[in-house]
Design an enzyme around this catalytic site. Structure first.
Site, PDB file in Angstrom:
ATOM      1  CG  ASP A 118      -1.725   1.250   1.424  1.00 59.47           C
ATOM      2  OD1 ASP A 118      -1.550   2.211   0.637  1.00 59.47           O
ATOM      3  OD2 ASP A 118      -2.533   1.292   2.369  1.00 59.47           O
ATOM      4  CD  GLN A 153      -0.806   8.647   3.891  1.00 54.50           C
ATOM      5  OE1 GLN A 153      -0.142   9.667   3.804  1.00 54.50           O
ATOM      6  NE2 GLN A 153      -2.143   8.654   3.891  1.00 54.50           N
ATOM      7  CE  LYS A 188      -4.575   9.134   0.744  1.00 52.46           C
ATOM      8  NZ  LYS A 188      -5.307   9.509   1.959  1.00 52.46           N
ATOM      9  CB  CYS A 245      -9.485   4.519   7.790  1.00 53.01           C
ATOM     10  SG  CYS A 245     -10.891   5.498   7.238  1.00 53.01           S
TER      11      CYS A 245
END
Length: 422
Positions: A211, A214, A237, A377
């Site tokens: 993932d 970020q 992002k 989350c």
């Protein structure tokens, strides 16, 4: 005499590239006057160059890509495929064919889980993730395990450092079929050692899914050097538009995977009783594609590359250090995770004794400071740390030392504003 200017001051010049900040800095903003924006981990601001690229596409190239044989559609197709090439180069993918456009990281992870996961995980198998995962990297794997009769295993973090101890890697065994892990935690700011984890996964016959929501805005990413099999990311992002993201996967996996969605454009041929699929990546991009957003995402990538990912990393770390050192001096403030700002990727999460995180965010909003509060989350992480809600300031290269100092000053007043005398 040579005067060394701090990386933070050097980066301040980029604020003028953003309409929101340009208006604020020139005192022309109304609703946003004086706004200090520290919620980039949720979504970044967009520079003029991204907005202009999207306007240019819709003004001069607007047609349905991939379907028309006339010149306008061909130009739209080229713009869309050029965007795919830009994403591939950005993460050092071997081929642009391995880039699938999605709506966001969440959709990308669901795509991987519902195609590769459902096809390759069986009863008795295991999937390993970490406790710091965003719900988007938990729920799809819960579904796969529940559907296929597999087990979901969690690697836990050290509560002080926010890092996964090496002893937790032992949970990756020959039973493991998939390891799915965040590159950077959206709560702790921790950057995980993906290459080390990937090597362990591969030695046990598993694939690794990363993932990258970020990490891609804050640091250089090379999917080949990481040893990843799949990598998911979002456009919004990293200063791009909402509603666009991308998945990279090794071609051998993508070609073997079934489609995620079915409909127009992702087929080669359809009969009354069946269909054959288009080649990768189009097999995974059903329906009319979001070409304007892809163009905007590509413009955002080129923009942050012009700023420099190494410079962004240095800037974000420097601001995080400044913020953490300031918060540590304030009584009743608790920093969640590592106290070393250089290991936070610009994300600083904290609580204040006696003041609910929602109240922290609301009180700071009264001072025109925008941060996020809640479980972010990542409820399993909050439960594990016994901190169900936190306040989060997420910093980016358009933030300044003065903004960080303003946050510190206002956090120091939170308990007083909440009726405490100390």
């Amino acid at each position: 005499m040579i005067i060394k200017i701090s990386i933070i001051k050097c980066m301040n010049r980029y604020r003028k590239d953003f309409p929101l900040f340009k208006a604020i800095d020139e005192h022309n903003a109304n609703e946003n006057k004086g706004l200090i924006y520290m919620d980039t981990a949720a979504t970044a601001q967009r520079p003029f160059i991204v907005l202009n690229a999207m306007t240019h596409f819709y003004s001069t190239q607007n047609a349905n890509p991939l379907r028309g044989l006339y010149s306008l559609s061909e130009r739209a197709t080229k713009a869309y495929e050029d965007a795919r090439e830009t994403v591939a180069r950005f993460i050092n993918a071997p081929s642009s064919k391995e880039i699938i456009f999605t709506r966001n990281t969440s959709e990308g992870l669901n795509l991987i889980a519902n195609t590769y996961g459902m096809a390759n995980v069986n009863a008795g198998d295991e999937i390993v993730i970490s406790i710091m995962e965003h719900h988007s990297n938990i729920l799809p794997w819960q579904f796969v395990c529940q559907t296929k009769g597999a087990s979901l295993k969690f690697m836990y973090v050290d509560k002080e450092t926010g890092e996964i101890p090496e002893s937790e890697y032992a949970k990756i065994t020959p039973k493991t079929k998939i390891v799915s892990i965040t590159h950077v935690s959206n709560v702790l700011g921790t950057m995980n050692p993906i290459r080390e984890i990937a090597d362990i996964a591969h030695k046990n016959g598993a694939v690794i899914v990363v993932d990258g929501a970020q990490s891609t805005p804050h640091a250089p990413v090379d999917v080949q050097a990481l040893g990843a099999d799949f990598f998911a990311m979002s456009g919004h992002k990293l200063c791009g538009p909402m509603g666009i993201g991308a998945v990279w996967g090794k071609l051998e996996h993508l070609e073997a995977m079934p489609p995620f969605l079915r409909g127009g454009e992702m087929i080669e041929y359809v009969t009354e009783t069946g269909a054959t699929w288009a080649e990768v990546p189009h097999k995974f991009e059903a329906g009319t594609v979001s070409a304007g957003d892809a163009v905007g995402m590509a413009a955002a990538i080129r923009y942050i590359q012009s700023v420099g990912l190494d410079a962004i990393t240095e800037h974000d770390n420097a601001l995080a250090v400044r913020l953490i050192e300031g918060l540590k001096k304030i009584p009743h403030v608790n920093i969640i995770g590592n106290k070393d700002g250089t290991k936070r990727c610009g994300i600083v999460t904290f609580t204040v004794d006696g003041v609910h995180p929602h109240d922290i965010a609301s009180l700071l909003s009264e001072e025109n400071i925008a941060i996020r509060a809640g479980h972010h989350c990542a409820q399993p992480l909050g439960a594990y740390l016994e901190v169900p809600a936190t306040a989060r300031a997420s910093l980016y290269f358009y933030n300044t030392e003065e903004e960080v100092d303003a946050l510190i000053t206002n956090v120091a007043n939170l308990r007083k504003w909440s009726g405490y005398k100390d």
